[in-house]
Design a protein around this motif. Structure first.
Motif, PDB file in Angstrom:
ATOM      1  N   LYS A  36       1.093  -1.268   0.551  1.00  0.00           N
ATOM      2  CA  LYS A  36      -0.124  -0.145   0.060  1.00  0.00           C
ATOM      3  C   LYS A  36       0.920   1.311  -0.107  1.00  0.00           C
ATOM      4  O   LYS A  36       2.039   1.213   0.342  1.00  0.00           O
ATOM      5  N   GLY A  37       0.616   2.146  -0.191  1.00  0.00           N
ATOM      6  CA  GLY A  37       1.127   3.489  -0.522  1.00  0.00           C
ATOM      7  C   GLY A  37       0.626   4.254   1.235  1.00  0.00           C
ATOM      8  O   GLY A  37       0.330   3.561   1.825  1.00  0.00           O
ATOM      9  N   PRO A 146       3.004   2.115  -5.505  1.00  0.00           N
ATOM     10  CA  PRO A 146       2.488   1.463  -4.746  1.00  0.00           C
ATOM     11  C   PRO A 146       2.108  -0.305  -4.746  1.00  0.00           C
ATOM     12  O   PRO A 146       0.428   0.458  -6.094  1.00  0.00           O
ATOM     13  N   GLY A 147       1.633  -1.024  -4.776  1.00  0.00           N
ATOM     14  CA  GLY A 147       0.333  -1.869  -4.835  1.00  0.00           C
ATOM     15  C   GLY A 147       0.682  -2.692  -5.077  1.00  0.00           C
ATOM     16  O   GLY A 147       1.804  -3.193  -5.717  1.00  0.00           O
ATOM     17  N   THR A 148      -0.428  -3.847  -5.750  1.00  0.00           N
ATOM     18  CA  THR A 148      -0.345  -5.390  -5.451  1.00  0.00           C
ATOM     19  C   THR A 148      -0.903  -4.939  -7.053  1.00  0.00           C
ATOM     20  O   THR A 148      -1.246  -6.349  -7.533  1.00  0.00           O
ATOM     21  N   GLY A 149      -1.283  -4.186  -7.728  1.00  0.00           N
ATOM     22  CA  GLY A 149      -2.235  -4.397  -9.497  1.00  0.00           C
ATOM     23  C   GLY A 149      -1.619  -4.897  -9.980  1.00  0.00           C
ATOM     24  O   GLY A 149      -0.463  -4.555 -10.470  1.00  0.00           O
ATOM     25  N   ASP A 150      -1.783  -4.204 -11.415  1.00  0.00           N
ATOM     26  CA  ASP A 150      -1.552  -4.745 -12.886  1.00  0.00           C
ATOM     27  C   ASP A 150      -0.218  -3.579 -13.050  1.00  0.00           C
ATOM     28  O   ASP A 150       0.941  -3.668 -14.063  1.00  0.00           O
ATOM     29  N   GLU A 151      -0.315  -1.953 -12.333  1.00  0.00           N
ATOM     30  CA  GLU A 151       0.016  -1.523 -12.430  1.00  0.00           C
ATOM     31  C   GLU A 151       2.006  -1.548 -12.526  1.00  0.00           C
ATOM     32  O   GLU A 151       2.801  -1.743 -13.307  1.00  0.00           O
ATOM     33  N   PRO A 152       2.101  -2.358 -11.339  1.00  0.00           N
ATOM     34  CA  PRO A 152       3.573  -2.389 -11.023  1.00  0.00           C
ATOM     35  C   PRO A 152       3.640  -3.490 -11.591  1.00  0.00           C
ATOM     36  O   PRO A 152       5.309  -3.893 -11.420  1.00  0.00           O
ATOM     37  N   LEU A 153       2.769  -4.327 -11.527  1.00  0.00           N
ATOM     38  CA  LEU A 153       2.970  -5.742 -12.188  1.00  0.00           C
ATOM     39  C   LEU A 153       3.912  -5.808 -14.184  1.00  0.00           C
ATOM     40  O   LEU A 153       5.300  -5.915 -14.269  1.00  0.00           O
ATOM     41  N   SER A 154       2.881  -4.276 -14.929  1.00  0.00           N
ATOM     42  CA  SER A 154       3.418  -4.779 -15.925  1.00  0.00           C
ATOM     43  C   SER A 154       4.921  -3.541 -15.662  1.00  0.00           C
ATOM     44  O   SER A 154       5.487  -4.424 -16.699  1.00  0.00           O
ATOM     45  N   ILE A 155       5.123  -2.909 -14.848  1.00  0.00           N
ATOM     46  CA  ILE A 155       6.736  -1.942 -14.710  1.00  0.00           C
ATOM     47  C   ILE A 155       8.218  -3.652 -14.969  1.00  0.00           C
ATOM     48  O   ILE A 155       8.438  -3.259 -15.114  1.00  0.00           O
ATOM     49  N   ALA A 156       7.377  -4.162 -13.332  1.00  0.00           N
ATOM     50  CA  ALA A 156       8.228  -5.051 -13.139  1.00  0.00           C
ATOM     51  C   ALA A 156       8.114  -5.867 -14.656  1.00  0.00           C
ATOM     52  O   ALA A 156       9.649  -6.280 -14.749  1.00  0.00           O
ATOM     53  N   GLN A 157       7.641  -6.300 -15.099  1.00  0.00           N
ATOM     54  CA  GLN A 157       8.126  -7.242 -16.269  1.00  0.00           C
ATOM     55  C   GLN A 157       9.114  -6.952 -17.543  1.00  0.00           C
ATOM     56  O   GLN A 157       9.490  -7.240 -17.920  1.00  0.00           O
TER      57      GLN A 157
ATOM     58  N   LEU B  33     -11.906  10.242  -1.297  1.00  0.00           N
ATOM     59  CA  LEU B  33     -10.134   9.237  -1.734  1.00  0.00           C
ATOM     60  C   LEU B  33      -9.119  10.504  -1.155  1.00  0.00           C
ATOM     61  O   LEU B  33      -8.923  11.712  -0.274  1.00  0.00           O
ATOM     62  N   SER B  34      -7.712  10.282  -1.586  1.00  0.00           N
ATOM     63  CA  SER B  34      -6.376  10.829  -0.884  1.00  0.00           C
ATOM     64  C   SER B  34      -5.586  10.406  -2.642  1.00  0.00           C
ATOM     65  O   SER B  34      -5.326   9.246  -3.477  1.00  0.00           O
ATOM     66  N   GLY B  35      -4.712  11.484  -2.247  1.00  0.00           N
ATOM     67  CA  GLY B  35      -3.682  12.039  -3.737  1.00  0.00           C
ATOM     68  C   GLY B  35      -2.666  10.625  -3.440  1.00  0.00           C
ATOM     69  O   GLY B  35      -1.942   9.913  -4.458  1.00  0.00           O
ATOM     70  N   LYS B  36      -2.547  10.126  -2.045  1.00  0.00           N
ATOM     71  CA  LYS B  36      -1.591   9.106  -2.257  1.00  0.00           C
ATOM     72  C   LYS B  36      -2.255   8.069  -1.061  1.00  0.00           C
ATOM     73  O   LYS B  36      -2.547   7.923  -0.325  1.00  0.00           O
ATOM     74  N   GLY B  37      -1.994   7.020  -1.175  1.00  0.00           N
ATOM     75  CA  GLY B  37      -2.243   6.484  -0.260  1.00  0.00           C
ATOM     76  C   GLY B  37      -1.527   6.475   1.312  1.00  0.00           C
ATOM     77  O   GLY B  37      -0.405   7.055   1.367  1.00  0.00           O
ATOM     78  N   GLY B  38      -1.983   5.432   2.425  1.00  0.00           N
ATOM     79  CA  GLY B  38      -1.041   5.477   3.882  1.00  0.00           C
ATOM     80  C   GLY B  38      -1.397   6.719   4.253  1.00  0.00           C
ATOM     81  O   GLY B  38      -0.738   6.791   5.155  1.00  0.00           O
ATOM     82  N   VAL B  39      -2.457   7.389   3.965  1.00  0.00           N
ATOM     83  CA  VAL B  39      -3.472   8.537   4.673  1.00  0.00           C
ATOM     84  C   VAL B  39      -4.059   8.204   5.569  1.00  0.00           C
ATOM     85  O   VAL B  39      -4.361   9.427   6.557  1.00  0.00           O
ATOM     86  N   GLY B  40      -4.732   7.241   5.712  1.00  0.00           N
ATOM     87  CA  GLY B  40      -5.251   6.672   6.625  1.00  0.00           C
ATOM     88  C   GLY B  40      -7.216   7.235   5.930  1.00  0.00           C
ATOM     89  O   GLY B  40      -8.005   7.222   6.777  1.00  0.00           O
ATOM     90  N   LYS B  41      -7.493   7.282   4.323  1.00  0.00           N
ATOM     91  CA  LYS B  41      -8.570   6.903   3.770  1.00  0.00           C
ATOM     92  C   LYS B  41      -9.700   5.721   4.356  1.00  0.00           C
ATOM     93  O   LYS B  41     -10.837   6.447   4.613  1.00  0.00           O
ATOM     94  N   MET B  62     -18.952   1.674   0.619  1.00  0.00           N
ATOM     95  CA  MET B  62     -18.485   0.923  -1.044  1.00  0.00           C
ATOM     96  C   MET B  62     -16.956   0.976  -0.268  1.00  0.00           C
ATOM     97  O   MET B  62     -16.686   1.693  -0.882  1.00  0.00           O
ATOM     98  N   ASP B  63     -16.043  -0.164  -0.277  1.00  0.00           N
ATOM     99  CA  ASP B  63     -14.658   0.035  -0.681  1.00  0.00           C
ATOM    100  C   ASP B  63     -14.287  -0.595  -2.065  1.00  0.00           C
ATOM    101  O   ASP B  63     -13.845  -1.635  -2.363  1.00  0.00           O
ATOM    102  N   CYS B  64     -13.916   0.508  -2.754  1.00  0.00           N
ATOM    103  CA  CYS B  64     -13.096   0.360  -3.894  1.00  0.00           C
ATOM    104  C   CYS B  64     -11.473   0.113  -4.238  1.00  0.00           C
ATOM    105  O   CYS B  64     -11.709   0.144  -5.182  1.00  0.00           O
ATOM    106  N   ASP B  65     -11.266  -0.346  -2.929  1.00  0.00           N
ATOM    107  CA  ASP B  65     -10.096  -0.164  -3.014  1.00  0.00           C
ATOM    108  C   ASP B  65      -9.485  -1.563  -3.439  1.00  0.00           C
ATOM    109  O   ASP B  65      -9.359  -2.547  -2.519  1.00  0.00           O
ATOM    110  N   ILE B  66      -9.206  -1.448  -4.890  1.00  0.00           N
ATOM    111  CA  ILE B  66      -9.413  -2.685  -6.169  1.00  0.00           C
ATOM    112  C   ILE B  66      -7.557  -3.852  -4.636  1.00  0.00           C
ATOM    113  O   ILE B  66      -8.468  -4.851  -4.648  1.00  0.00           O
ATOM    114  N   HIS B  67      -7.367  -2.775  -5.025  1.00  0.00           N
ATOM    115  CA  HIS B  67      -5.762  -3.698  -4.368  1.00  0.00           C
ATOM    116  C   HIS B  67      -5.220  -4.030  -2.836  1.00  0.00           C
ATOM    117  O   HIS B  67      -4.616  -5.025  -2.482  1.00  0.00           O
TER     118      HIS B  67
END
Lengths: 284, 284
Positions: A36-37, A146-157, B33-41, B62-67
């Motif tokens: 997470k960020g 941050p995170g474990t989504g497709d974005e960091p994965l694509s970059i890692a690849q 929302l938050s511009g970055k993660g880890g701020v306690g959103k 509704m928790d839309c934080d997918i990752h």
């Protein structure tokens, strides 16, 4: 991206070839990621890079955090820009041994969000490697989004054959939920986990000198045992890091005797040992 | 997603119709929302939802934080699952007035990262609205993924005609860089900024009772003035929030007289006033 159009490649095979050539000149490639960020991933990336140059290594630092690139702010190079030369594009030189590239350098306005769709983002990251003169480096530190989504994965690849990934976390359970995801994510990348770093671990009150575990304690060690991956160390929650990150003065240099600096040095030493050993095994 | 296959729709027009119908029964829709993660959103989202039900409102969260979906952990409902009935799918009931849906409920294994490509993620979020029985609600709190990328934007576009967005930040500059992006992002969504919340704002040492601004201070107020958007309030950095978030015991209920609880109550009061006023203007 058109500021670099002179050097932009449209031929995919040519781009892949350039990426492969440029990565071939870099001895060790290390990803820094977090589930997470807000756990201090960029602060950790920057300070590991600084600790490595203090040990005499040549280092590249690639800030791939597309939506919140903070490396230039942390290193005080927000107003710098890569320079386009006849030989290609030169990353920003922070010191003779530290080259930096960041998504932030491509943004016209620091207040604008990057709302690029996937393929364009990946093209930008590929260009970071294919079109920039990183030269011969001992280490390339890749600060992933941050995170474990497709974005960091694509970059890692984009960067195969890495030395692996360093996973940054904070000690509390909620953040650790995402560390567990990160470890599985690194395994899916087919890369080794170099180790876990527990950031914001314990706070010493500047008034009474007592330590308070604001974000609880030992979550990182516990998770590293659960998953049988190395634990690299703890970094205390230190207002001086916040201060130096905001002012753009490098923390490692600014306060060279603090426990926080010592923590970064010890962690970097472990990373060097881990990656050197791996390299030796591969050369044999 | 196949656990809900019985209710899955394949017809796009039908899905849009259902989304529109279901959203029509909800008086106020608020993005967090938050511009970055880890701020306690997520902590802020959960505690605003709890403060709203204490005021007598019916609330959907509704928790839309997918990752990194952490709402179920924060509310202690990790082992619960939505129930599929003949009328549709019932969100998890935390109390008679609080319904919750989270990406976490769709994951088989809490340690697995979600590496879904874009379209599948959006299909899942649309289903959160189209196929779930939210019923008549006063408020729907939508906890967006962190950052200002295409993912939060795509999700925000699924829910038009919102009351606007609450932007969560921490006080230091590095985090504020991303708040500026968030505010511009909300404007691009064509939604109003309900206001800024400054989280982790000041820490009181439990030993000597002195206050330390670990993450500096007043960045949120400053940014709200710069951008001429409302400032909703500060929430102190409080180890009890970390503790309650990890243990799944609702913070608002657990410690009803603390400054942190009072801060959440005052912020929620401002949100209610802001959204009620907007609603009255529209009805006129």
């Amino acid at each position: 991206m058109n500021i670099y159009s002179k050097h932009m490649q449209t031929n995919n095979i040519e781009i892949e070839q350039k990426i492969s050539n440029n990565l071939g000149k870099i001895k060790h490639k290390i990803f820094v990621l977090s589930g997470k960020g807000g756990v201090g991933k960029s602060t950790v990336s920057a300070n590991i890079a600084l600790a490595l140059i203090q040990k005499g290594y040549s280092v590249g630092l690639m800030d791939c955090d597309i939506h919140g690139p903070s490396i230039p702010k942390i290193l005080g190079i927000e107003d710098k820009r890569p320079i386009s030369t006849e030989k290609g594009i030169e990353p920003v030189l922070v010191s003779p041994k530290l080259k930096v590239m960041s998504m932030a350098f491509l943004l016209q306005d620091k207040d604008s969000p990057v709302i690029w769709r996937g393929p364009l983002k990946m093209a930008a990251i590929k260009q970071f490697i294919s079109d920039f003169n990183w030269g011969d480096l001992d280490y390339l530190i890749v600060d992933l989004p941050p995170g474990t989504g497709d974005e960091p994965l694509s970059i890692a690849q984009i960067i195969p054959k890495s030395d692996g990934a360093v996973v940054v976390t904070t000690p509390q359970d909620v953040a650790l939920l995402s560390v567990r995801k990160s470890i599985n994510f690194v395994k899916q990348m087919n890369a080794p986990v170099i180790g876990i770093i527990e950031n914001m671990s314990g706070f010493t009150c500047p008034h009474c000198k007592k330590t308070i575990d604001i974000f609880k304690k030992d979550g990182g060690i516990k998770t590293s045992k659960d998953f049988n991956v190395p634990f690299l160390g703890k970094i205390p929650l230190d207002p001086k890091i916040v201060e130096s990150g905001d002012s753009g003065k490098s923390f490692m240099v600014k306060d060279s005797k603090s426990n926080t600096v010592k923590a970064f040095e010890a962690i970097t030493e472990k990373i060097v040992k881990n990656t050197e050993n791996r390299h030796k095994k591969e050369v044999k």
